[in-house]
Design an enzyme around this catalytic site. Structure first.
Site: not given
Ligand code: HXC
Length: 531
Positions: A186, A421
């Protein structure tokens, strides 16, 4: 407000001795440095990744790391976050040395809430960036994060905004290097994208704006995460500059890259010899490089290696637009940026991707006082509907702009073809090259002989009793007149025609003479590079 110590278990109300306060500090430090705990660290290692602290240790000289903001704590109370411990706020920040030179570093800790970016996590990174800017030192970010911390909502988005803003402020002032060592999805991908170089780790890193599931929902395309945003995919897209085999390899590449760069835009790049000695020896191997048949390809990479110190180059975006090569190297101990057409791939033609690759590299070198050496063997810009629709005019113009606006020493050597060019886009004399030399095999012309003869002598050829013989004769005449470096030399557009074996000598003396080059341009807010 709890009556417990924020980082330990001592009641606030207790009156502590100095010794106890020191003990409390030790416990708090150990607690904050433990990351997400042994289970999550095991999981990190099992997936082939180092922890944030291990990554920093593999980058920095030993015992040089001074950590900053270890005790930062989030202020979020939503979604069960009240009082939730996040050691180090999911990012390790500080200062250290790489081969004795200071760098600022921020490494996201995936073992703490997935390295997600909240208000204070971002604040740690921003304050570290501010100090890098103030001190004129490079900034290295090691990215391994689930993105914006979901529970912190707009505070998380704001955090990203503050990081992006600093990436822009720092651009062209201090080098910025991103190591993408885990998920980077993202908007999070835009901080590395705003930095100067991205090193991506094979096997663990993924970068995309939207992941495979969203892609499937929106476009129906089925693709794996690696196919969509793995290192090879993002190298082909031109987003990534280097691919590392693992975390340790990423640190190695980062150190190597830093060794070529000045700390900031006011300093000169490092001088490894520091004694002003010039290596001027002839290299007879170079006399045999260019094939007798001008249509025959050859590999320009060994030519670059023969011209630079120890034959060592650091190629940037090696697998993107391989018809052009851009690389850091050293000449007599000092960093140079080398740009070369690669006749072994698509005859070294300039297409959209090659134009982007070269322009970005030239802009970086100019911003950081790195002289440019350009080796030219280019048959032109690539013709075709796809290239025109893709905006080859706009992209090719970036090269003209980048070279035209560069004020660092610019030395061009015409090895063979320099057509149309593309001759100018590869920094001909009129684009401000300080020196242009040609090998005797150099050919500067509006276009290749075959194409030119078909345009200029089409009628004569058609009317001839023997069109093929007539064409061959016109081609020979054209080649004799235009396809040589002497016409350009007669107009002072080529400073000298040199034997290939003497190229190192030519470059060394030319660079030496240009060391104090100063070139002033009209004052303006900024130029408008075609985008
Ligand atoms: C809070 C998060 C998190 C997030 C992961 N965790 N992403 N907590 N906010 N965005 C936490 C999980 O709850 C988990 O906590 C720990 O991190 C590890 O995550 P897992 O899912 O167990 O790990 P894994 O299976 O390796 O998967 C990793 C992952 C997945 C693919 C990154 O966690 C995921 O899809 N996360 C969400 C990604 C997402 O959609 N992010 C927002 C993107 S939008 P515990 O306590 O269980 O260990 C964005 C906007 C930015 O970023 C804009 C800027 C302009």
């Amino acid at each position: 407000m709890t009556d417990q110590d924020p980082q330990g278990d001592t009641p606030r109300s207790a009156i502590l001795t100095t010794r106890e306060k020191i003990e409390r500090l030790r416990r708090a430090r150990t607690n904050a440095q433990r990351g997400g705990g042994s289970k999550r660290i095991e999981r990190q290692h099992a997936s082939g990744k180092l922890t944030a602290r291990e990554r920093i240790a593999s980058l920095l000289d030993s015992e040089t790391f001074q950590e900053l903001f270890l005790f930062a704590r989030h202020r979020c109370t939503d979604f069960g976050m009240a009082g939730k411990e996040m050691p180090g706020e999911g990012v390790v920040t500080g200062i250290g040395a790489v081969e004795g030179r200071q760098v600022f570093v921020a490494a996201q800790d995936f073992t703490v809430a997935g390295g997600s970016v909240g208000e204070m996590h971002a604040d740690k990174i921003c304050r570290t960036m501010d100090m890098a800017l103030k001190c004129g030192s490079p900034f290295v970010s090691i990215n391994d994060s689930g993105g914006a911390r979901i529970q912190e909502g707009i505070d998380a988005l704001s955090g990203y905004g503050r990081i992006f803003y600093r990436n822009v402020l720092m651009s062209g002032v201090v080098p910025q290097i991103a190591i993408v060592a885990g998920p980077c999805a993202g908007g999070a991908a835009y901080s590395p994208a705003l930095m100067d170089f991205i090193i991506m780790v094979r096997g663990s890193a993924e970068m995309f704006i939207t992941g495979p599931q969203v892609v499937k929902q929106v476009t129906g395309e089925v693709v794996s995460a690696q196919e969509l945003g793995g290192p090879d995919a993002q190298m082909q897209s031109g987003v990534v500059h280097f691919i590392a085999e693992n975390d340790a390899d990423a640190a190695r590449i980062c150190k190597d890259l830093l060794s070529y760069l000045p700390a900031n835009n006011i300093e000169d790049p490092p001088d490894l010899l520091g004694n002003g000695e010039l290596l001027l020896a002839d290299d007879l191997w170079l006399d045999g490089v260019i094939p007798d048949d001008p249509r025959m390809p050859y590999d320009v990479r060994p030519v670059i290696r023969r011209l630079v110190d120890e034959g060592k180059i650091l190629e940037v975006q090696e697998h993107f637009a391989p018809n052009a090569i851009v690389a850091f190297a050293r000449l007599n101990g000092r960093t140079i940026g080398v740009v070369a057409n690669q006749p072994a791939v698509m005859a070294g033609v300039l297409d959209i991707d090659a134009s982007d690759k070269i322009s970005a590299f030239v802009r970086f070198c100019n911003a950081f006082n790195i002289p440019l050496v350009t080796l030219i063997d280019v048959p032109g810009f690539l013709p075709g509907v796809a290239q025109e629709r893709g905006g080859i005019i706009r992209h090719g113009a970036k090269m003209l702009f980048a070279y035209g606006s560069a004020t660092v020493p610019k030395i061009s050597v015409i090895l063979r073809k320099a057509y149309g060019g593309a001759y100018l886009a590869m920094c001909g004399k009129d684009l401000g090259a300080d020196r242009v030399a040609a090998w005797p095999t150099g050919e500067v012309a509006v276009m290749g002989a075959e194409g030119a003869v078909n345009v200029v002598y089409r009628e004569e050829i058609d009317k001839s009793d023997n069109p093929e013989a007539a064409r061959a004769s016109f081609i020979a005449e054209y080649r004799e007149h235009f396809a040589s470096p002497y016409v350009g030399a007669a107009r002072n557009l080529i400073d000298d025609i040199i034997e290939p074996s003497q190229t190192r000598r030519y470059l060394s003396l030319a660079l030496e003479s240009l060391r104090a080059k100063r070139e002033l341009r009209p004052q303006k807010k900024h130029g408008l590079i075609p985008m």
